[in-house]
Structure formats: C-alpha cells, structure tokens
Motif scaffolding. Structure first.
Motif, PDB file in Angstrom:
ATOM      1  N   THR A  79       0.849  -1.194   0.000  1.00 37.09           N
ATOM      2  CA  THR A  79       0.000   0.000   0.000  1.00 37.09           C
ATOM      3  C   THR A  79       0.887   1.248   0.000  1.00 37.09           C
ATOM      4  OG1 THR A  79       0.012   0.088   2.403  1.00 37.09           O
ATOM      5  CG2 THR A  79      -1.738  -1.230   1.384  1.00 37.09           C
ATOM      6  N   PRO A  80       0.312   2.419  -0.285  1.00 36.67           N
ATOM      7  CA  PRO A  80       1.121   3.648  -0.219  1.00 36.67           C
ATOM      8  C   PRO A  80       1.801   3.824   1.141  1.00 36.67           C
ATOM      9  CG  PRO A  80      -0.949   4.077  -1.338  1.00 36.67           C
ATOM     10  CD  PRO A  80      -1.041   2.670  -0.822  1.00 36.67           C
ATOM     11  N   GLU A  81       1.103   3.455   2.208  1.00 36.58           N
ATOM     12  CA  GLU A  81       1.705   3.586   3.538  1.00 36.58           C
ATOM     13  C   GLU A  81       2.889   2.642   3.703  1.00 36.58           C
ATOM     14  OE1 GLU A  81      -1.365   2.959   6.383  1.00 36.58           O
ATOM     15  OE2 GLU A  81      -2.080   5.015   6.312  1.00 36.58           O
ATOM     16  N   VAL A  82       2.728   1.408   3.209  1.00 33.13           N
ATOM     17  CA  VAL A  82       3.815   0.433   3.309  1.00 33.13           C
ATOM     18  C   VAL A  82       5.012   0.920   2.501  1.00 33.13           C
ATOM     19  CG1 VAL A  82       4.537  -1.888   2.612  1.00 33.13           C
ATOM     20  CG2 VAL A  82       2.343  -1.560   3.773  1.00 33.13           C
ATOM     21  N   MET A  83       4.749   1.401   1.309  1.00 33.91           N
ATOM     22  CA  MET A  83       5.863   1.848   0.468  1.00 33.91           C
ATOM     23  C   MET A  83       6.554   3.063   1.070  1.00 33.91           C
ATOM     24  SD  MET A  83       4.829   1.053  -3.469  1.00 33.91           S
ATOM     25  CE  MET A  83       3.264   1.894  -3.549  1.00 33.91           C
ATOM     26  N   ALA A  84       5.774   3.949   1.666  1.00 28.12           N
ATOM     27  CA  ALA A  84       6.377   5.121   2.302  1.00 28.12           C
ATOM     28  C   ALA A  84       7.291   4.689   3.447  1.00 28.12           C
ATOM     29  CB  ALA A  84       5.281   6.056   2.815  1.00 28.12           C
ATOM     30  N   GLU A  85       6.872   3.668   4.191  1.00 29.80           N
ATOM     31  CA  GLU A  85       7.696   3.192   5.296  1.00 29.80           C
ATOM     32  C   GLU A  85       8.973   2.518   4.777  1.00 29.80           C
ATOM     33  OE1 GLU A  85       8.080   3.712   8.268  1.00 29.80           O
ATOM     34  OE2 GLU A  85       9.401   2.065   8.843  1.00 29.80           O
ATOM     35  N   ILE A  86       8.862   1.785   3.666  1.00 26.20           N
ATOM     36  CA  ILE A  86      10.062   1.179   3.084  1.00 26.20           C
ATOM     37  C   ILE A  86      11.050   2.269   2.661  1.00 26.20           C
ATOM     38  CG2 ILE A  86      10.924  -0.137   1.099  1.00 26.20           C
ATOM     39  CD1 ILE A  86       8.338  -1.829   1.286  1.00 26.20           C
ATOM     40  N   ARG A  87      10.520   3.316   2.034  1.00 27.96           N
ATOM     41  CA  ARG A  87      11.399   4.408   1.609  1.00 27.96           C
ATOM     42  C   ARG A  87      12.015   5.119   2.813  1.00 27.96           C
ATOM     43  NH1 ARG A  87       7.625   4.626  -2.817  1.00 27.96           N
ATOM     44  NH2 ARG A  87       6.133   5.798  -1.582  1.00 27.96           N
ATOM     45  N   ARG A  88      11.214   5.303   3.858  1.00 32.17           N
ATOM     46  CA  ARG A  88      11.749   5.961   5.056  1.00 32.17           C
ATOM     47  C   ARG A  88      12.847   5.120   5.702  1.00 32.17           C
ATOM     48  NH1 ARG A  88      12.299   5.866   9.909  1.00 32.17           N
ATOM     49  NH2 ARG A  88      11.475   3.737   9.910  1.00 32.17           N
ATOM     50  N   ALA A  89      12.598   3.801   5.779  1.00 31.20           N
ATOM     51  CA  ALA A  89      13.584   2.906   6.376  1.00 31.20           C
ATOM     52  C   ALA A  89      14.862   2.883   5.543  1.00 31.20           C
ATOM     53  CB  ALA A  89      12.996   1.491   6.496  1.00 31.20           C
ATOM     54  N   ALA A  90      14.686   2.877   4.232  1.00 37.49           N
ATOM     55  CA  ALA A  90      15.855   2.838   3.351  1.00 37.49           C
ATOM     56  C   ALA A  90      16.676   4.117   3.472  1.00 37.49           C
ATOM     57  CB  ALA A  90      15.398   2.628   1.906  1.00 37.49           C
ATOM     58  N   ALA A  91      16.001   5.202   3.718  1.00 38.34           N
ATOM     59  CA  ALA A  91      16.707   6.481   3.800  1.00 38.34           C
ATOM     60  C   ALA A  91      17.405   6.669   5.142  1.00 38.34           C
ATOM     61  CB  ALA A  91      15.721   7.630   3.564  1.00 38.34           C
ATOM     62  N   THR A  92      16.828   6.109   6.212  1.00 41.57           N
ATOM     63  CA  THR A  92      17.345   6.422   7.550  1.00 41.57           C
ATOM     64  C   THR A  92      18.082   5.274   8.219  1.00 41.57           C
ATOM     65  OG1 THR A  92      15.323   5.678   8.656  1.00 41.57           O
ATOM     66  CG2 THR A  92      15.392   7.983   7.929  1.00 41.57           C
TER      67      THR A  92
END
Lengths: 229, 449
Positions: B19-32
């Motif tokens: 979902t958009p929320e899941v993908m946003a969390e993956i991107r956040r985790a990848a960035a931080t």
C-alpha cells in the motif's frame, strides 16, 4: 534492647514494630533471632536504629532501607538492600543475586561474595564486596560506586551510566559501553573513602584497584551502534 | 480506412500488500536505517468492542427506569489482602502514564479530573510528582522495572501499588525516552544525566517468574504494613496464564492491557505486531480467575482502546471489574485537538494522527517537557474536561446496564451480549448475533486459550 525470635513471632509484627518507631525512640538496638531464611526481614525501615539479624535471610532483606543499620550475621538471599535510600546494610556472609539493586544511597557491605547482577540499576548507593561478584554486575548502573576486592564476572557494567566501578582482582569481561578508565586523584580519594567506611583503611591498598566506567557511546541511540545492543 | 480507437488500457492498480503507507515506510527505512518509533497504541483495524452489541430487555427480561431506578457504578479494588482497599465511584480509572512522557501540567490535570470523578489515577515510569499526589484523591503508584524515582516515602503516600510486568503496546519490551524530554527535573527524578536517551528495562532487576513475584509482593506488603492494594499489570499476550500466575502470586488486582493500549514511545513494529487485542484477552483472564475461584475476589481491570460507556459496559459484561483509560484521557485533555492543526501540519502530520509523542514537540502541551508548550495546557480546565468525559462514560454505561435490566454495572454478564462477526464471537465467547453459535465452544477439550 528488643529481641525478636522469628520462630515464635510473626514477621509482620517485627516489621510493623520497626515501622512504628518514633524518631526519638530509645529502642535503638534490635536483635532478630532465627530468621531461618525468611524473606523481607527488616524492610522499609525509616529510623536511625540498628537491627542485627542472627542467621541467614531470604530475599529482599533490608529492602528500601532508610537511616537504619542492618547487619546480617549470615548469608542473604536475592536483592538484599534493594532500593535502599540511606543507612548501612552489612552482610557478614555471602549475598545472592541483585544485591543492592536500584539502591539510591547508603552503603551495602558484603564480607563474602555476591552473585550475579550485583548493583544492577544502582542509583547512588555505595556497594563494597570483599569477595568476588557474579556476571552482569552493575548492569545499567546509574550512579554510586561498586567496589570489589575480589574478581568480577562476565559483562561487568553492561550499558553503564554514571556509576563508578573499582575492582582489585580480574574482570572476566566488560559489558557493552563499559571501559577501563584512568584512576585519577579524585578516584583514589573516593575509593579510599569507601574502603575507610568499610573499616578497611590501612588494610587494603587503593593503588591495587582499576576503575571502570561508561564510554558514554550509547547515551544517544544511533543506528551505527545497533550491533552493541 | 477507419482508424481504430486506442485499445483500453489496464487501469493503474495499487497493491493491497504494498500500500502507499507500506511503500512510504520502506522508503523511510531505506533512507534512515532506523525503525520507526512512535507513541500511542495499535492503529491497525482489529476485532474490538465495536463488534459486540447488547441485547436490551424484552419480554423475557425487564429494564430499569432510566431516570428513576438506581444503577450502581461504585467499585472496590484490593480487598483480597489489603487492609485499606480503594473505593471508587466509577469503574473507569486512569491508566499509568509517566511524568517525563507527559508534562507536569498534564499529570496534574489527570489527577484533578480523576478526583472530580471519584476515580483513581496512576503514576508512571519516573516516579510520583508532588503535583499529581496533591491533586489525586486516589493515586496508584507504579512499581516498574526501571524503578526510576521509586522510594519508600512515595510507596507509603500511595493508595495502591501497581507492579508493572508489561503493557499492551509492547508486552516483553522496555522503553526509551529520548534525550530532548530528559530535562533537569526529569533527569533528577530518574538519577540520570540530563539530555541523554533514557532506557527503561524490560525486566525487573531483582525478580523473574511467578515464584519470585510472590516474594516481591510479600516484600511490598511488609514495607507498607499490608495496607495497600497491590495490582499486577500485564500486557495482553497469554492472558489466561498471566492472570492465573498474578493471582497465584498474591495480587489483589490484575490489570490487563490489550494491544490498543498506548505507550509513550516504542517501535511501531512492536506496537502493531506483538500482543493480542483487548477483546481477545478478557475472557481468558476472567476464565483464569473463575478456575481459581477468585473471580470478583481478585479484581480485573482492563485497558486498551476503551473510548465510551459502551466499551466500559461491554468489558464489564465480559467479566472485568473496572477499566482504565490512557489515550482517551489524553484526548479529553486536548491531545490531537484540531485547534492545533496548523502546528500539526508543520510537524508533518495532522490532528488525529499525531503520535510522535517521544519528540516532545506536542502542540497541545501534553506529551512534552517544553515549558512554552506545556504552559498551553491549563490543568484546571483540562481536568474539568476529563471529569466531564468520565461522567459521560459512566452515564452511558449506566444507560446500557439499565436497558439490560441491571441495577449495578457489575451485574452485566456475557449473556447480555452478541457478536457481529465470527472473530468477535470466538474471542468474546458470545453468540454470533441472530444465532446460538459461539465459535470454539464446541471443542472444549482444545480450549480457547
């Protein structure tokens, strides 16, 4: 001098009587006989009296002590003097795990050895162990001093905060974020004062001890330190 | 030759898994490279008390007159062993929340509101503040693994003691209060240097297991001359066994916190994936007490997502003696209020979704130690709002109880309930609405726990 025999008197009555003492009480010296390993003996005291316990005690003897002097003429179970605020607790034998856990002040003196997690989460107490201490001692210790004349087990001072650890013997291993630090004059003076308070001035050379403390590298969580946890 | 219209294309289709929320969390985790930490409880949709309905009185049962006939709400907690049990006017209590995670004003407001309503409030990890003691008629003192601020004077000043084994948001987990909330005062109460991240242990330092717990409880009773009720709080995970073991260890009261129960801060993955919902935890806990012959002698307090008098009535009907509210109480004080929308947006969130309580930037002045923000909360007014809310919850629960013909909230029973879903019917052990079917009941040998 009140003498309480725990084979004939209830523990509840002993603790209640000790809690009921007025600040200016004349009954300043108490003897407890035949504790027979009972738990929670002389807990929650808040008067400048002395309690001498003739025999072994179970868990949490002198727990949350304030002002009082409690002497155990025997061994002590888990958590002796846990969360002590002030006063003096003296175990003439050995102490089990978590001796002096979370204690804020006062002094805990153990003539024999102490088990695992001695001084866990201590918050200002001064602990002195004449023998050796077990593994994970001073885990998350926040403040105060832990002085050991013998050896320390594995993972000493893991996740340590600001407590100071003085060990004369060997240390099997240091825990996360615990490092050996230089003994400066202020530390030698502090150690000497602790030895003196334990009646060891002139008997034990403060120069034989090594000091351990926090590297303070885990004080702020950072992903680069994840492997240390 | 006529041109063909463009062939219809497949419509863009979002994944139900990514979902958009899941993908946003993956991107956040990848960035931080760091997991997400937040406050509050589980936000995912869960089987909950909304999935239950009451069966109002009909021909077979008669109701009580709404504005004339009494429906009692009082509750006594701690009479099993304590010589001074606590007496509350309403079974809705305030759950443990720390000074440190909350401002001093917020703690004072909780005490004021609870006292006006005739109920109890509870300290948290970090000790008891004079403000909350002064403004709390009945104050429960938490005994936590960290023992921050723990001292015998406050133990004696308390009206009850709550040994915290776990909480619903993170059963099995400790905590961390980030440095920005560790002010001089908070640090002083916790014996730590100001400004450092403060870790809270997940296990008690001087006991493990039920046999030790019994000895620890004995010590606390001896220190307080057997006067204070002793609660044991567990996060809902294995409620049958935890309740049985707490009762066996000598607890007067068991506090059971489901996964919707909030926290000041922990990993999102912990909040959303560890523990079980409140609805699923109540019946096993009640069963444990019944099996021991201790139901009602040992009181059960349930928390985790309690929002209304209907929730209160349902929890009591399932066999609990009282409830505790945390998140709902903060909302009543003013947490996540739309009046602060512009500031929530500046923090990258919106009113109703703000859960970065650990950062200490709460525009409502509740989950902060910033003096300027904390001053926004008037403890007297906020306490009045909480008292109003508690009164409404109590009135709502009474309304339902009277409709079911009960002269006291504690007379509500599982037979007053049906479930809207098979899941809720199985968890609450009440029939699916319109049927006599209680899933799981047909295989008693397997046990529902």
């Amino acid at each position: 001098m009140p003498t309480i025999d725990l084979r004939t008197s209830a523990l509840r009555d002993l603790n209640r009587a000790l809690h009921a003492l007025a600040p200016d009480t004349n009954e300043t010296r108490w003897i407890v006989e035949n504790p027979d390993g009972r738990h929670a003996v002389a807990v929650g005291l808040d008067a400048a009296v002395s309690v001498e316990i003739d025999g072994h005690v179970g868990y949490y003897c002198a727990g949350m002590n304030k002002q009082a002097s409690v002497v155990v003429n025997g061994n002590a179970g888990v958590g002796v003097a846990e969360n002590m605020i002030s006063g003096f607790v003296h175990v003439r034998g050995d102490a089990s795990q978590a001796a002096g856990a979370t204690a804020h002040g006062g002094m805990l003196l153990i003539d024999g050895n102490a088990g695992a997690r001695c001084g866990i989460s201590m918050k200002g107490v001064d602990i002195l162990v004449k023998g050796s201490i077990g593994h994970m001692s001073a885990f998350m210790a926040q403040a105060g001093t832990l002085t050991v004349l013998g050896d320390a087990g594995e993972a000493l001072g893991d996740s340590l905060y600001e407590a100071r650890l003085y060990v004369r013997g060997s240390v099997t291993s240091l825990g996360a974020d615990c490092i050996e630090k230089a003994m400066r004059d202020e530390h030698r003076a502090q150690l000497f004062a602790r030895l003196e308070a334990a009646g060891l001035a002139g008997e034990v050379d403060a120069g034989e001890f090594r000091r351990y403390g926090s590297a303070r590298s885990l004080y702020h969580f950072h992903v680069d330190n994840a492997g240390a946890y | 030759m006529a041109e063909h219209p463009p062939a219809p294309r497949t419509a863009p289709r979002l994944s139900a898994t990514f979902t958009p929320e899941v993908m946003a969390e993956i991107r956040r985790a990848a960035a931080t490279g760091i997991y997400d930490i937040r406050g509050a409880g589980a936000k995912r949709a869960l089987p909950h008390l909304d999935d239950l309905l009451f069966l109002g009185a009909s021909i077979s049962r008669y109701p009580l007159e709404g504005y004339r006939e009494r429906c009692g709400t009082e509750v006594v907690l701690g009479g099993r062993f304590a010589s001074k049990p606590i007496h509350l006017k309403t079974p809705v209590t305030i759950a443990g929340m720390s000074f440190g995670s909350l401002s001093a004003n917020a703690k004072e407001a909780l005490g004021r509101g609870a006292s006006l309503a005739g109920t109890s409030t509870t300290t948290g990890d970090g000790g008891m503040t004079p403000e909350e003691r002064r403004h709390s008629r009945t104050l429960v003192y938490q005994y936590l693994p960290s023992r921050y601020g723990m001292n015998p004077d406050d133990l004696r000043r308390a009206d009850a003691i709550e040994v915290v084994v776990g909480q619903g948001a993170k059963p099995g987990g400790g905590g961390m209060l980030l440095g920005q909330k560790i002010t001089e005062r908070v640090a002083g109460m916790r014996c730590l240097p100001p400004g450092i991240d403060q870790r809270s242990a997940c296990r008690h330092p001087d006991w493990t297991g039920p046999d030790d717990l019994a000895i620890k409880i004995e010590e606390l009773r001896e220190i307080t001359d057997w006067e204070k009720p002793i609660y044991v709080k567990v996060g809902a995970s294995r409620p049958y066994y935890d309740t049985a073991l707490a009762a066996k260890s000598g607890a007067d009261v068991v506090v059971l916190d489901g996964m919707q129960g909030g926290t000041a801060a922990t990993q999102d993955v912990f909040i959303e994936h560890v523990g079980i919902p409140t609805l699923a935890a109540i019946r096993p806990a009640v069963q444990a007490l019944q099996d021991l012959g201790l139901h009602r002698e040992v009181q059960l307090v349930v928390s985790g997502g309690i929002r209304s008098g209907a929730d209160v009535a349902k929890v009591l009907a399932l066999g609990a003696d009282a409830v505790a509210i945390g998140t709902a109480a903060l909302i009543a004080l003013g947490d996540n209020d739309p009046r602060w929308q512009a500031e929530y947006e500046a923090l990258g969130t919106t009113a109703g979704a703000y859960d970065d309580w650990h950062e200490g930037k709460d525009p409502a002045g509740i989950t902060t130690q910033d003096p300027g923000l904390a001053a926004r909360l008037d403890p007297e007014l906020a306490g009045r709002r909480l008292a109003n809310y508690l009164a409404v919850m109590t009135l709502e629960a009474q309304t339902i109880a009277r409709a079911c013909g009960k002269s006291h909230l504690h007379n509500l029973e599982p037979e007053d309930l049906v479930a809207l879903t098979i899941e809720a019917a199985a968890m609450a052990q009440v029939p699916l609405a319109g049927t006599g079917w209680i899933p799981g009941r047909e295989a008693p040998g397997n046990g529902p726990f």
